[in-house]
Scaffold this motif. Structure first.
Motif, PDB file in Angstrom:
ATOM      1  N   ALA A 211       5.995  10.656  -2.178  1.00 15.89           N
ATOM      2  CA  ALA A 211       6.126   9.286  -1.255  1.00 15.89           C
ATOM      3  C   ALA A 211       5.458   8.892  -2.671  1.00 15.89           C
ATOM      4  O   ALA A 211       5.238   9.642  -3.553  1.00 15.89           O
ATOM      5  N   ARG A 212       6.180   7.740  -3.088  1.00 12.74           N
ATOM      6  CA  ARG A 212       4.985   6.810  -4.164  1.00 12.74           C
ATOM      7  C   ARG A 212       4.389   5.217  -3.948  1.00 12.74           C
ATOM      8  O   ARG A 212       5.435   5.031  -2.874  1.00 12.74           O
ATOM      9  N   GLY A 213       3.819   5.002  -4.027  1.00 16.58           N
ATOM     10  CA  GLY A 213       3.233   3.546  -3.501  1.00 16.58           C
ATOM     11  C   GLY A 213       2.467   2.872  -4.696  1.00 16.58           C
ATOM     12  O   GLY A 213       2.144   3.210  -5.470  1.00 16.58           O
ATOM     13  N   GLU A 214       2.628   1.586  -4.576  1.00 15.06           N
ATOM     14  CA  GLU A 214       1.255   0.570  -5.182  1.00 15.06           C
ATOM     15  C   GLU A 214       0.610  -0.041  -4.020  1.00 15.06           C
ATOM     16  O   GLU A 214       1.277  -0.044  -3.275  1.00 15.06           O
ATOM     17  N   ALA A 215      -0.741  -0.427  -4.255  1.00 13.63           N
ATOM     18  CA  ALA A 215      -2.130  -1.051  -4.008  1.00 13.63           C
ATOM     19  C   ALA A 215      -3.077  -1.626  -4.232  1.00 13.63           C
ATOM     20  O   ALA A 215      -3.092  -1.019  -4.995  1.00 13.63           O
ATOM     21  N   GLY A 216      -2.657  -2.578  -4.839  1.00 10.62           N
ATOM     22  CA  GLY A 216      -3.886  -2.979  -5.895  1.00 10.62           C
ATOM     23  C   GLY A 216      -3.811  -3.284  -6.629  1.00 10.62           C
ATOM     24  O   GLY A 216      -2.676  -2.974  -7.606  1.00 10.62           O
ATOM     25  N   PRO A 217      -4.656  -2.557  -7.552  1.00 11.02           N
ATOM     26  CA  PRO A 217      -4.648  -1.770  -8.689  1.00 11.02           C
ATOM     27  C   PRO A 217      -3.908  -0.823  -8.784  1.00 11.02           C
ATOM     28  O   PRO A 217      -4.107  -0.093 -10.046  1.00 11.02           O
ATOM     29  N   TYR A 218      -4.003  -0.583  -7.793  1.00 16.48           N
ATOM     30  CA  TYR A 218      -3.184   1.460  -7.592  1.00 16.48           C
ATOM     31  C   TYR A 218      -2.213   1.484  -7.297  1.00 16.48           C
ATOM     32  O   TYR A 218      -1.273   0.935  -7.618  1.00 16.48           O
ATOM     33  N   THR A 219      -1.552   2.980  -8.035  1.00 17.75           N
ATOM     34  CA  THR A 219      -0.298   3.710  -8.220  1.00 17.75           C
ATOM     35  C   THR A 219       0.081   5.390  -7.340  1.00 17.75           C
ATOM     36  O   THR A 219      -1.527   5.670  -8.345  1.00 17.75           O
ATOM     37  N   VAL A 220       0.235   5.399  -6.490  1.00 21.64           N
ATOM     38  CA  VAL A 220       0.336   6.859  -6.322  1.00 21.64           C
ATOM     39  C   VAL A 220       1.198   7.113  -6.065  1.00 21.64           C
ATOM     40  O   VAL A 220       2.909   6.699  -5.940  1.00 21.64           O
ATOM     41  N   ILE A 221       1.352   8.799  -6.712  1.00 22.59           N
ATOM     42  CA  ILE A 221       2.467   9.428  -6.415  1.00 22.59           C
ATOM     43  C   ILE A 221       2.318  11.423  -5.815  1.00 22.59           C
ATOM     44  O   ILE A 221       1.167  11.320  -6.014  1.00 22.59           O
ATOM     45  N   ALA A 222       2.532  10.954  -4.090  1.00 20.33           N
ATOM     46  CA  ALA A 222       2.136  12.286  -3.557  1.00 20.33           C
ATOM     47  C   ALA A 222       2.815  12.966  -2.255  1.00 20.33           C
ATOM     48  O   ALA A 222       4.474  12.432  -2.625  1.00 20.33           O
ATOM     49  N   SER A 223       2.692  14.325  -2.642  1.00 18.98           N
ATOM     50  CA  SER A 223       4.079  14.639  -2.198  1.00 18.98           C
ATOM     51  C   SER A 223       3.304  16.394  -1.922  1.00 18.98           C
ATOM     52  O   SER A 223       2.021  16.378  -2.151  1.00 18.98           O
ATOM     53  N   TYR A 224       3.656  17.055  -0.458  1.00 19.97           N
ATOM     54  CA  TYR A 224       3.500  17.829  -0.376  1.00 19.97           C
ATOM     55  C   TYR A 224       3.873  19.133   0.234  1.00 19.97           C
ATOM     56  O   TYR A 224       5.085  18.411   1.671  1.00 19.97           O
ATOM     57  N   ILE A 225       4.568  19.580  -0.939  1.00 23.64           N
ATOM     58  CA  ILE A 225       5.665  20.614  -0.237  1.00 23.64           C
ATOM     59  C   ILE A 225       5.215  22.029   0.376  1.00 23.64           C
ATOM     60  O   ILE A 225       4.205  22.532   0.148  1.00 23.64           O
ATOM     61  N   THR A 226       6.177  22.425   1.609  1.00 23.08           N
ATOM     62  CA  THR A 226       6.441  23.741   2.945  1.00 23.08           C
ATOM     63  C   THR A 226       7.282  24.566   1.824  1.00 23.08           C
ATOM     64  O   THR A 226       8.215  24.187   2.279  1.00 23.08           O
ATOM     65  N   THR A 345      -3.929  -2.375   0.365  1.00 26.30           N
ATOM     66  CA  THR A 345      -2.626  -2.782   1.346  1.00 26.30           C
ATOM     67  C   THR A 345      -1.212  -2.820   0.852  1.00 26.30           C
ATOM     68  O   THR A 345      -1.795  -3.839   0.233  1.00 26.30           O
ATOM     69  N   ARG A 346       0.035  -1.841   0.955  1.00 29.42           N
ATOM     70  CA  ARG A 346       1.271  -2.929   0.653  1.00 29.42           C
ATOM     71  C   ARG A 346       2.045  -2.125   0.559  1.00 29.42           C
ATOM     72  O   ARG A 346       2.283  -0.722   1.104  1.00 29.42           O
ATOM     73  N   PRO A 347       3.339  -3.208   1.244  1.00 30.23           N
ATOM     74  CA  PRO A 347       4.755  -2.001   1.704  1.00 30.23           C
ATOM     75  C   PRO A 347       5.193  -1.123   0.584  1.00 30.23           C
ATOM     76  O   PRO A 347       4.491  -0.619  -0.441  1.00 30.23           O
ATOM     77  N   ALA A 348       5.715   0.623   1.156  1.00 31.84           N
ATOM     78  CA  ALA A 348       5.835   1.567   0.674  1.00 31.84           C
ATOM     79  C   ALA A 348       7.312   2.276   1.290  1.00 31.84           C
ATOM     80  O   ALA A 348       7.804   1.851   2.720  1.00 31.84           O
TER      81      ALA A 348
END
Length: 359
Positions: A211-226, A345-348
């Protein structure tokens, strides 16, 4: 004595030296061709954007299908365009090998008359495939980043690799796209990353959330690989959080992952989480990033895209891989101790890639 993990992110001083990388600075050449299209390898350049007119756009330039690295060069362009009015388009177009070129000095990929080029900050992407054309300019607002070296290593000898470079974790987008006789010019928020490897993902990965997203002043990249069963279903968490364009959290050792509302998707028969949550704890500061599903954009059984002998072979080995892409919200909460400091919170958009059988 602790047992050696069979799936890890390479991040030791020796790893950086072996790969010729800096722990702090990312060089332009890193977004150039990292393979030579040889048998056993694959590579792709990926872009996505949330557009102000409500559309969602994905463009990918690939040197071959990621599931068949043993095959020779087979250039592919994939375009996904989801419009605000509910129309959705997916194009996966193959080109002749002589239509491909990719520079090792930086991102400059050509497939026929289509091009994906940039310098870790500004990118231009142009493509015209089967009735959809796009002309994109992406300008980075968050610096290039990678999880340690960006290389994930598998096996006792760690010879199998899957690598990832988020060249533009977030940027502004100007785009003109045309479909079904309509032309739209708009702006938005975009992302670009670059992936390559030397082993089929079917052989090393069981599933991943990305996933990637942005909300307010934040930017995030997140992944969980199995990892694949043969690597003990080892988990590889990946997390990057930036605030106001500066990276503030990216040490995967501080990340925990959880899911809520897991259900079985009727079409793919895969377990899907209604909520995926990444919690980053560093001292008194705790960041909680939640992706909450609202609807599906894509639900694909991979075997449905295979024909002929390949489809028969896939059935023989009971291959039932799936790809799902969701839209919903990205929520970022910052706690200091037990006190909620801020919340946005923001759409992603995010995805679930499932290569293995449901566990």
């Amino acid at each position: 004595m602790s047992q050696q993990k069979l799936a890890v992110t390479a991040g030791t001083p020796a790893d950086y030296t072996r790969l010729g990388l800096s722990p702090k600075n990312i060089a332009v050449w890193e977004d150039g061709a990292r393979t030579d299209n040889r048998t056993g390898t694959y590579e792709w350049w990926y872009f996505d954007a949330h557009l102000e007119d409500g559309a969602k756009l994905v463009v990918v330039f690939m040197n071959k299908d990621l599931s068949t690295p043993q095959h020779p060069l087979d250039p592919i362009i994939r375009v996904n365009l989801d419009l605000a009015d509910g129309r959705s388009f997916t194009k996966i177009v193959h080109f002749a090998p002589d239509q491909w070129s990719a520079s090792p000095n930086g991102a400059d990929v050509k497939i026929g008359n289509n091009r994906f080029t940039g310098d870790l900050h500004t990118y231009r992407i142009t493509a015209d495939v089967e009735g959809i054309s796009v002309d994109i300019t992406l300008t980075g607002t968050v610096p290039s980043w990678r999880p340690e070296t960006g290389y994930m290593l598998f096996g006792e000898d760690r010879a199998k690799e899957f690598s990832w470079l988020p060249s533009v974790p977030q940027g502004t987008v100007e785009v003109t796209y045309a479909v079904e006789g309509e032309t739209h010019t708009t702006t938005g928020v975009g992302y670009h990353d670059h992936n390559w490897g030397n082993a089929s993902l079917l052989d090393i990965v069981h599933d991943w959330y990305w996933a990637r997203g942005e909300a307010g002043p934040y930017t995030v990249i997140a992944s969980y690989i199995t990892a694949h069963e043969r690597y003990g279903y080892e988990a590889i968490p990946i997390f990057m959080l930036a605030k106001d364009g500066e990276i503030i959290a990216d040490d995967a050792r501080h990340v925990s992952f959880e899911t809520e509302g897991v259900y079985i998707d009727e079409h793919t028969k895969k377990p899907v989480a209604a909520i995926t949550r990444y919690t980053y704890q560093d001292g008194d500061d705790r960041y909680v990033v939640s992706f909450t599903r609202e609807r599906d954009l894509t639900r694909e059984r991979m075997i449905d895209g295979i024909t002929g002998v390949k489809r028969l072979a896939a059935k023989v080995v009971r291959f039932d891989g799936a790809y799902l892409r969701f839209t919903g919200t990205c929520g970022v909460q910052h706690f200091r101790g037990d006190t909620l400091v801020e919340e946005h919170t923001r759409p992603a958009i995010w995805e679930l890639m499932y290569f293995g059988h449901a566990r």
